[in-house]
Design a protein around this motif. Structure first.
Motif, PDB file in Angstrom:
ATOM      1  N   ALA A 283       1.473  -9.981  -5.640  1.00 24.71           N
ATOM      2  CA  ALA A 283       2.621  -9.545  -5.458  1.00 24.71           C
ATOM      3  C   ALA A 283       3.078  -8.793  -6.685  1.00 24.71           C
ATOM      4  O   ALA A 283       3.056  -9.221  -7.860  1.00 24.71           O
ATOM      5  N   GLY A 284       3.612  -7.294  -6.566  1.00 23.27           N
ATOM      6  CA  GLY A 284       3.970  -6.782  -7.533  1.00 23.27           C
ATOM      7  C   GLY A 284       5.510  -6.665  -7.689  1.00 23.27           C
ATOM      8  O   GLY A 284       5.915  -7.270  -8.616  1.00 23.27           O
ATOM      9  N   SER A 285       6.109  -5.775  -6.804  1.00 32.58           N
ATOM     10  CA  SER A 285       7.367  -5.440  -6.765  1.00 32.58           C
ATOM     11  C   SER A 285       8.367  -6.792  -6.556  1.00 32.58           C
ATOM     12  O   SER A 285       9.357  -6.720  -7.249  1.00 32.58           O
ATOM     13  N   ALA A 286       7.795  -7.516  -5.767  1.00 31.67           N
ATOM     14  CA  ALA A 286       8.508  -8.911  -5.353  1.00 31.67           C
ATOM     15  C   ALA A 286       8.660  -9.627  -6.708  1.00 31.67           C
ATOM     16  O   ALA A 286       9.532 -10.535  -6.594  1.00 31.67           O
TER      17      ALA A 286
ATOM     18  N   ASN B 218      -2.036   0.253   2.905  1.00 29.09           N
ATOM     19  CA  ASN B 218      -3.172   1.282   2.480  1.00 29.09           C
ATOM     20  C   ASN B 218      -2.705   1.444   0.887  1.00 29.09           C
ATOM     21  O   ASN B 218      -1.744   1.739   0.260  1.00 29.09           O
ATOM     22  N   PRO B 219      -3.949   0.927  -0.057  1.00 28.59           N
ATOM     23  CA  PRO B 219      -3.760   1.259  -1.408  1.00 28.59           C
ATOM     24  C   PRO B 219      -3.391   2.361  -2.001  1.00 28.59           C
ATOM     25  O   PRO B 219      -3.763   3.511  -1.451  1.00 28.59           O
ATOM     26  N   GLY B 220      -2.771   2.163  -3.265  1.00 24.34           N
ATOM     27  CA  GLY B 220      -2.379   3.664  -3.800  1.00 24.34           C
ATOM     28  C   GLY B 220      -1.123   3.392  -4.768  1.00 24.34           C
ATOM     29  O   GLY B 220      -0.923   3.834  -5.737  1.00 24.34           O
ATOM     30  N   PHE B 221      -0.157   2.566  -3.897  1.00 28.84           N
ATOM     31  CA  PHE B 221       0.916   2.400  -4.548  1.00 28.84           C
ATOM     32  C   PHE B 221       1.567   0.902  -4.517  1.00 28.84           C
ATOM     33  O   PHE B 221       1.503   0.237  -3.530  1.00 28.84           O
ATOM     34  N   GLY B 222       2.606   0.593  -5.224  1.00 30.53           N
ATOM     35  CA  GLY B 222       3.450  -0.755  -5.040  1.00 30.53           C
ATOM     36  C   GLY B 222       4.406  -0.296  -4.000  1.00 30.53           C
ATOM     37  O   GLY B 222       4.850   0.756  -3.882  1.00 30.53           O
ATOM     38  N   GLY B 223       5.203  -1.635  -3.662  1.00 26.60           N
ATOM     39  CA  GLY B 223       6.450  -1.410  -3.008  1.00 26.60           C
ATOM     40  C   GLY B 223       6.353  -1.032  -1.625  1.00 26.60           C
ATOM     41  O   GLY B 223       7.419  -0.430  -1.020  1.00 26.60           O
ATOM     42  N   GLN B 224       5.121  -0.899  -0.875  1.00 30.43           N
ATOM     43  CA  GLN B 224       5.014  -0.635   0.398  1.00 30.43           C
ATOM     44  C   GLN B 224       5.150  -1.859   1.200  1.00 30.43           C
ATOM     45  O   GLN B 224       5.223  -2.761   0.880  1.00 30.43           O
TER      46      GLN B 224
ATOM     47  N   ILE C  59      -4.533 -11.903  -0.676  1.00 28.55           N
ATOM     48  CA  ILE C  59      -3.776 -10.805  -0.086  1.00 28.55           C
ATOM     49  C   ILE C  59      -3.110  -9.938  -0.813  1.00 28.55           C
ATOM     50  O   ILE C  59      -2.497 -10.573  -1.747  1.00 28.55           O
ATOM     51  N   ASP C  60      -3.134  -8.665  -0.522  1.00 21.27           N
ATOM     52  CA  ASP C  60      -2.491  -7.822  -1.556  1.00 21.27           C
ATOM     53  C   ASP C  60      -1.635  -6.739  -0.762  1.00 21.27           C
ATOM     54  O   ASP C  60      -2.243  -5.893   0.033  1.00 21.27           O
ATOM     55  N   GLY C  61      -0.383  -6.637  -0.992  1.00 20.42           N
ATOM     56  CA  GLY C  61       0.299  -5.602  -0.324  1.00 20.42           C
ATOM     57  C   GLY C  61       1.350  -5.894   0.236  1.00 20.42           C
ATOM     58  O   GLY C  61       1.562  -6.592   1.556  1.00 20.42           O
ATOM     59  N   GLY C  62       2.714  -5.568  -0.212  1.00 14.90           N
ATOM     60  CA  GLY C  62       4.001  -6.006   0.630  1.00 14.90           C
ATOM     61  C   GLY C  62       4.205  -7.646   0.716  1.00 14.90           C
ATOM     62  O   GLY C  62       4.965  -8.141   1.632  1.00 14.90           O
ATOM     63  N   VAL C  63       3.528  -8.371  -0.074  1.00  9.08           N
ATOM     64  CA  VAL C  63       3.754  -9.648  -0.202  1.00  9.08           C
ATOM     65  C   VAL C  63       5.289 -10.195  -0.968  1.00  9.08           C
ATOM     66  O   VAL C  63       5.430  -9.516  -2.065  1.00  9.08           O
TER      67      VAL C  63
ATOM     68  N   PRO D 299       0.478 -11.926 -10.150  1.00  4.42           N
ATOM     69  CA  PRO D 299       1.428 -10.820 -10.226  1.00  4.42           C
ATOM     70  C   PRO D 299       0.646  -9.613 -10.430  1.00  4.42           C
ATOM     71  O   PRO D 299      -0.383  -9.575 -11.267  1.00  4.42           O
ATOM     72  N   SER D 300       0.961  -8.436  -9.763  1.00  2.00           N
ATOM     73  CA  SER D 300       0.291  -7.296 -10.006  1.00  2.00           C
ATOM     74  C   SER D 300       1.016  -6.385 -11.106  1.00  2.00           C
ATOM     75  O   SER D 300       2.253  -6.056 -10.778  1.00  2.00           O
ATOM     76  N   ILE D 301       0.514  -6.177 -12.197  1.00  2.49           N
ATOM     77  CA  ILE D 301       0.957  -5.486 -13.218  1.00  2.49           C
ATOM     78  C   ILE D 301       1.502  -3.881 -12.969  1.00  2.49           C
ATOM     79  O   ILE D 301       2.373  -3.443 -13.794  1.00  2.49           O
TER      80      ILE D 301
ATOM     81  N   VAL E  16      -4.870  -6.690 -11.669  1.00  2.00           N
ATOM     82  CA  VAL E  16      -4.941  -5.375 -12.512  1.00  2.00           C
ATOM     83  C   VAL E  16      -5.366  -4.158 -11.396  1.00  2.00           C
ATOM     84  O   VAL E  16      -6.576  -4.215 -10.865  1.00  2.00           O
ATOM     85  N   ASP E  17      -4.454  -3.286 -11.007  1.00  2.00           N
ATOM     86  CA  ASP E  17      -4.895  -2.376 -10.132  1.00  2.00           C
ATOM     87  C   ASP E  17      -5.425  -0.909 -10.898  1.00  2.00           C
ATOM     88  O   ASP E  17      -4.802  -0.450 -11.489  1.00  2.00           O
ATOM     89  N   VAL E  18      -6.614  -0.881 -10.537  1.00  2.00           N
ATOM     90  CA  VAL E  18      -7.441   0.338 -11.079  1.00  2.00           C
ATOM     91  C   VAL E  18      -7.407   1.394 -10.217  1.00  2.00           C
ATOM     92  O   VAL E  18      -8.315   1.131  -9.071  1.00  2.00           O
TER      93      VAL E  18
END
Ligand code: DX5
Ligand code: ZN
Length: 217
Positions: free
Chosen positions: A195-198, A139-145, A173-177, A6-8, A33-35
């Motif tokens: 997975a962040g938003s999911a 493309n990194p920078g934001f969740g929920g893409q 794998i990172d992004g939109g999962v 899980p992405s915080i 942890v997304d820095v």
């Protein structure tokens, strides 16, 4: 079994410790942890101080994804703060072997990341030196893409090279999962799904984690 990280980034930062405990109880394998530094990506998030504060909250490995320019300058601080895995972007590291060795010299697992438009060939020379390869599906920078489907053949390619060369790094794998995209990743060879938003946008995080894991298998 697929590992879930899980992405915080998508959690409620006003109660970060509770949020982390909630996904730990829910069966998470890593805490991602997304820095972000506002230079390499158009957003700013957190630094070593927060890693230091969340370290005592969980027994899970802290999987620290550095989306920053000049990561060498901050690796020691993130290692001392308690990171278990540090991943750096190939696009931000002109001396990639040096950076990977620097991470390992602190006793931390080292990973390399590439953006969706960066070819797999750019990390082939480093595969034998890393513990983890992180492939961005946004493309990194934001969740929920939205998940970028054209990355899937790249997962297959990295997985094929891993097998051919007898290597054992994890593929993350990172992004939109989410439930709909998890299986595409694991069928192509992924071991760990961020997975962040999911996860954090759901009331029941345990159920969200279980559903993503089940749909990936
Ligand atoms: C994107 C971050 C991701 C992000 C994922 O820049 O690296 O880890 O939090 O968020 P979702 O799962 O919402 O795409
Ligand atoms: Zn990330």
């Amino acid at each position: 079994m697929t590992k879930i990280a899980p992405s915080i980034l998508a959690s409620d930062f006003s109660k970060l410790g509770e949020e982390i405990k909630d996904v730990e109880r829910g069966g998470a394998d890593y805490i991602h942890v997304d820095v972000m530094d506002g230079h390499f990506v158009p957003n700013i998030t957190i630094g070593p101080l927060i890693v230091d504060h969340i370290r005592p909250v969980t027994d899970l490995p802290l999987d620290v994804h550095l989306m920053i320019e000049n990561p060498d300058q901050y690796i020691e601080a993130f290692a001392k703060a308690g990171s278990d895995i540090i991943t750096v972007h190939q696009e931000a590291c002109p001396h990639l072997h040096r950076t990977i060795q620097l991470i390992k010299s602190h006793g931390v697992k080292a990973g390399v990341v590439i953006n969706p438009a960066t070819p797999a060939e750019t990390i082939r020379p480093i595969l034998q030196d890393v513990d983890l390869v992180l492939l961005m599906t946004v493309n990194p920078g934001f969740g929920g893409q939205s998940f970028i489907h054209s990355v899937v053949p790249k997962i297959e390619q990295i997985s094929q090279w891993r097998e051919e060369e007898g290597l054992s790094f994890e593929i993350e794998i990172d992004g939109g999962v989410k439930v709909e995209t998890a299986k595409l990743c694991t069928a192509a060879g992924a071991d760990v799904l961020v997975a962040g938003s999911a996860i954090f946008n759901q009331e029941d995080r345990k159920k969200a984690i279980e559903e993503i894991r089940q749909s990936s298998e």
